[in-house]
Design a protein around this motif. Structure first.
Motif: not given
Length: 227
Positions: A72-83, A164-166, A211-216
């Motif tokens: 779950l955590l790995t999928s979330l990380m890849i998903f956020l990075i891609t978005l 951060n993204l905004t 930011q994706a890494y920090v989120f996870v």
């Protein structure tokens, strides 16, 4: 009519259909699917190496009970990075600039960690609300403060990613607009601003990944407290 710089963060709609759903579903199509062959190509090997290294680094400080969350955590990380990375392309939309989407990701995962802690070790989970050795008169105040800090965690996760993204996207648009306006007035200054824009774009690519890494990573810290 002058458009606002913040219009880029509005969720686009086409024929009454929100395009955010398509933007969220698109990243899963971009990744190659592993095959049943004995040998894979270089892209699949690189993808597998990255996922394995990241999973090992992420689960290093977590107890064995939390290793069930690896997929779950790995999928979330890849998903956020891609978005985040796809949102840097021209004429695209970044779903993670919407606070509602980030809270929709953060709140259920945070709540799951809390429920796991309450179910498996309720005494330890409730012990976080009161530090050891607290003076008697401060006990009610500290319990209230720790409870508020507990429930504010998903909001902090969502706001951190959104802000951060905004901010990065808005700064890129401001500098790009300034470079376009100065091109006919002061070409030398416009070239210097364009160089700054290029460097800022590289920085925003790093921010999108960090930011994706920090989120996870924060989710794993919350999980570590409850397993």
């Amino acid at each position: 009519m002058t458009l606002s710089f913040f219009d880029q963060f509005m969720s686009p709609v086409f024929l009454g259909i929100p395009l955010a759903a398509i933007a969220i579903a698109l990243p899963w199509i971009l990744f190659p699917t592993p095959t049943a062959r004995w040998t894979n190509n270089r892209l699949l090997n690189l993808q597998s190496w990255f996922i394995n290294r990241f999973t090992q680094q992420l689960l290093l400080p977590i107890n064995l009970g939390g290793h069930k969350w690896a997929a779950l955590l790995t999928s979330l990380m890849i998903f956020l990075i891609t978005l985040n990375m796809l949102g840097l392309l021209p004429y695209t939309f970044t779903p993670t600039t919407q606070l509602s989407i980030n809270l929709g990701l953060a709140t259920p995962l945070w709540l799951a960690t809390v429920i796991i802690g309450m179910r498996n070790q309720p005494t330890h989970a409730l012990g976080h609300l009161l530090p050891e050795g607290t003076p008697g008169p401060l006990i009610p105040v500290l319990i209230i403060i720790e409870t508020i800090s507990l429930f504010i965690r998903p909001l902090a996760l969502g706001v951190r990613l959104t802000a951060n993204l905004t901010a990065g996207h808005l700064l890129i648009q401001l500098i790009a607009t300034a470079s376009f306006v100065l091109l006919s007035l002061m070409p030398t200054v416009a070239i210097a601003v364009t160089v700054v824009l290029f460097l800022l774009t590289l920085l925003e690519v790093a921010v999108a990944m960090i930011q994706a890494y920090v989120f996870v990573l924060l989710l794993t810290l919350y999980l570590q407290e409850n397993v």
